[in-house]
Design an enzyme around this catalytic site. Structure first.
Site, PDB file in Angstrom:
ATOM      1  N   ASN A   1       2.946  34.591 -10.509  1.00 31.65           N
ATOM      2  CA  ASN A   1       3.931  34.640 -11.584  1.00 31.65           C
ATOM      3  C   ASN A   1       3.709  35.904 -12.416  1.00 31.65           C
ATOM      4  OD1 ASN A   1       1.901  34.092 -13.600  1.00 31.65           O
ATOM      5  ND2 ASN A   1       2.084  31.904 -13.163  1.00 31.65           N
ATOM      6  N   CYS A   2       4.407  36.037 -13.522  1.00 31.44           N
ATOM      7  CA  CYS A   2       4.349  37.288 -14.293  1.00 31.44           C
ATOM      8  C   CYS A   2       2.964  37.546 -14.877  1.00 31.44           C
ATOM      9  CB  CYS A   2       5.401  37.288 -15.400  1.00 31.44           C
ATOM     10  SG  CYS A   2       5.125  36.064 -16.705  1.00 31.44           S
ATOM     11  N   GLU A   3       2.218  36.483 -15.159  1.00 34.30           N
ATOM     12  CA  GLU A   3       0.874  36.655 -15.705  1.00 34.30           C
ATOM     13  C   GLU A   3      -0.091  37.153 -14.631  1.00 34.30           C
ATOM     14  OE1 GLU A   3      -2.239  34.253 -18.653  1.00 34.30           O
ATOM     15  OE2 GLU A   3      -0.612  33.175 -17.656  1.00 34.30           O
TER      16      GLU A   3
ATOM     17  N   VAL B   1       0.498  41.015 -14.335  1.00 33.26           N
ATOM     18  CA  VAL B   1      -0.061  41.918 -15.345  1.00 33.26           C
ATOM     19  C   VAL B   1      -1.587  41.912 -15.344  1.00 33.26           C
ATOM     20  CG1 VAL B   1       1.972  41.804 -16.839  1.00 33.26           C
ATOM     21  CG2 VAL B   1       0.088  40.182 -17.204  1.00 33.26           C
TER      22      VAL B   1
END
Length: 232
Positions: A162-164, A167
């Site tokens: 996911n987006c976490e 990053v």
């Protein structure tokens, strides 16, 4: 006497099922879409290339890597790259329908948007996660380059990509998701308590809405297949 935490956990779980896929909150009277903030809404002079940007919402956080010149790379579920190769269409702001279908198809894209499109009016935290990784923080340019290399279509998974995860891989070299960890703890707590009829009903309704499956009388048979399917 202590209150049974399971109903609260069940409610949180159902909200997470929708919010952790980064569905943007829609204001009243919006007609289904969120209005765009005016250009220049955010002061980007304090951002540096490679910074990790967080946008806290009510029950989730959206993450991105700042690339400089008002550009943010971030991972979002999106069905459109599966349907078309037209970059102009894909680059348009992702709607909630595209998000939901992307989650169902387990497809996402690492895209580059303006800070305004990335944050959607929310407040932005800068490098807030650095305190959790201490000596693992990579150089800012390295973080930005990692993000740029990953731009494009990718698989989506609530648990694994996911987006976490995106990053933390870019800035710390280790793809992790603290939000997912909290979500899994909620799931475990509900599964451990078989006595909660309310939890079973709520999760069953979520399964019906999301997948069209018939509810069962026990929580594991309702939720585990759905959760594993979402996790990919």
């Amino acid at each position: 006497t202590m209150k049974n935490p399971v109903p609260q956990a069940a409610s949180l779980l159902l909200e997470k099922l929708m919010l952790l896929v980064h569905i943007r909150p829609l204001p009243a009277g919006s007609g289904g879409e969120t209005p765009q903030p005016a250009p220049g809404y955010y002061d980007t002079s304090c951002f540096k290339r490679g910074d990790l940007l967080e946008v806290p919402r009510t029950l989730f956080i959206h993450f991105g890597i700042y690339l400089g010149e008002n550009r943010v790379a971030h991972l979002m579920p999106d069905i459109l790259p599966v349907i078309t190769a037209d970059r102009r269409q894909i680059q348009q702001v992702v709607t909630n329908k595209r998000l939901i279908l992307g989650v169902i198809a387990r497809t996402a894209s690492v895209r580059v948007d303006t800070v305004e499109d990335f944050a959607y009016g929310g407040s932005i935290l800068v490098n807030h996660m650095d305190r959790l990784f201490k000596d693992q923080v990579l150089g800012s340019e390295e973080a930005a380059r990692r993000a740029e290399k990953l731009v494009g279509t990718t698989a989506y998974s609530l648990l694994w990509n996911n987006c976490e995860h995106f990053v933390t891989h870019c800035r710390y070299g280790a793809p992790v998701s603290f939000q997912t960890d909290k979500f899994c703890e909620t799931v475990k707590m509900i599964i451990r308590d078989q006595r909660s009829v309310l939890a079973s009903v709520l999760v069953g309704l979520a399964s019906i809405v999301c997948l069209g499956v018939a509810p069962s009388t026990t929580l594991p048979t309702i939720f585990i297949p759905f959760f594993l399917w979402m996790a990919g």
